[in-house]
Write a protein that holds these residues in place. Sequence first.
Motif, PDB file in Angstrom:
ATOM      1  N   LYS A   1       0.829  -1.223   0.000  1.00 18.98           N
ATOM      2  CA  LYS A   1       0.000   0.000   0.000  1.00 18.98           C
ATOM      3  C   LYS A   1       0.861   1.269   0.000  1.00 18.98           C
ATOM      4  O   LYS A   1       0.347   2.383   0.082  1.00 18.98           O
ATOM      5  CB  LYS A   1      -0.895   0.004   1.254  1.00 18.98           C
ATOM      6  CG  LYS A   1      -1.955  -1.093   1.272  1.00 18.98           C
ATOM      7  CD  LYS A   1      -2.855  -0.998   2.483  1.00 18.98           C
ATOM      8  CE  LYS A   1      -2.312  -1.793   3.632  1.00 18.98           C
ATOM      9  NZ  LYS A   1      -3.068  -1.918   4.840  1.00 18.98           N
ATOM     10  N   CYS A   2       2.197   1.085  -0.055  1.00 13.86           N
ATOM     11  CA  CYS A   2       3.115   2.209   0.166  1.00 13.86           C
ATOM     12  C   CYS A   2       2.946   3.322  -0.883  1.00 13.86           C
ATOM     13  O   CYS A   2       2.872   3.062  -2.077  1.00 13.86           O
ATOM     14  CB  CYS A   2       4.560   1.715   0.140  1.00 13.86           C
ATOM     15  SG  CYS A   2       5.756   3.028   0.458  1.00 13.86           S
ATOM     16  N   THR A   3       2.905   4.573  -0.384  1.00 12.56           N
ATOM     17  CA  THR A   3       2.902   5.744  -1.288  1.00 12.56           C
ATOM     18  C   THR A   3       3.943   6.769  -0.812  1.00 12.56           C
ATOM     19  O   THR A   3       3.774   7.969  -0.989  1.00 12.56           O
ATOM     20  CB  THR A   3       1.504   6.404  -1.323  1.00 12.56           C
ATOM     21  OG1 THR A   3       1.098   6.701   0.023  1.00 12.56           O
ATOM     22  CG2 THR A   3       0.465   5.510  -1.968  1.00 12.56           C
TER      23      THR A   3
ATOM     24  N   CYS B   1       5.518   5.091  -6.678  1.00 14.62           N
ATOM     25  CA  CYS B   1       4.216   4.416  -6.548  1.00 14.62           C
ATOM     26  C   CYS B   1       3.276   4.814  -7.690  1.00 14.62           C
ATOM     27  O   CYS B   1       2.383   4.059  -8.054  1.00 14.62           O
ATOM     28  CB  CYS B   1       3.574   4.709  -5.192  1.00 14.62           C
ATOM     29  SG  CYS B   1       3.043   6.415  -4.990  1.00 14.62           S
ATOM     30  N   GLU B   2       3.519   6.003  -8.269  1.00 13.51           N
ATOM     31  CA  GLU B   2       2.576   6.523  -9.268  1.00 13.51           C
ATOM     32  C   GLU B   2       2.581   5.723 -10.578  1.00 13.51           C
ATOM     33  O   GLU B   2       1.554   5.568 -11.210  1.00 13.51           O
ATOM     34  CB  GLU B   2       2.886   8.001  -9.575  1.00 13.51           C
ATOM     35  CG  GLU B   2       2.499   8.893  -8.410  1.00 13.51           C
ATOM     36  CD  GLU B   2       3.219  10.227  -8.422  1.00 13.51           C
ATOM     37  OE1 GLU B   2       3.704  10.644  -9.500  1.00 13.51           O
ATOM     38  OE2 GLU B   2       3.310  10.847  -7.337  1.00 13.51           O
TER      39      GLU B   2
END
Length: 183
Positions: free
Chosen positions: A12-14, A19-20
Amino acid sequence: MTLNELKNECIKCTKCPLCEGRNNVVFGDGNENADILLIGEAPGANEDLEGKPFIGRSGKLLDDMMHEAGLTREKNIFITNTVKCRPPENRDPKPTEAALCREWLDLQIEIIKPKIIVCVGRISAQKIIDKNFKVTQMHGEFIEKDGILYTATYHPAAILRNINNRPIAVADWVKIKEKAKSL
Ligand code: URA
């Protein structure tokens, strides 16, 4: 925390912009009880699509060399990377990205408790072992830090570019297997 619980957080890391553009977080693969933790550079296109590390051409070569040395990812090794998301156009991870992702790697190391950490390629070795690490000169050497032995070997992508280094890398993997057995 178990490795699976960590994975569920990590996917779930942002924390950084990588992450994009990702299709999948590539958390890692292999035996979580292994004595050997392999750290590559970053996921490539195939890895990003499948969510598994080292599954393209260089991954196949890595598996072949490890098999030749008597090691498999199912049994002896857990495989991950310095960053868990693919950098665009396969560029090197930026220092900020690697620093933010290091938190996940440190937690993986804490849970897996490897006896030996094998950095595959210059980017990984310079991030994890020593910023001046030279793979051509220092591959196969063991360096102890905080109770863990660190070593490095050639990246399989570099071996695909210069196949003469294949037996040298296989010999490193044999040394790594023997060292793990002796600990
Ligand atoms: N190269 C790496 O360093 N890691 C992978 O997972 C795939 C290719």
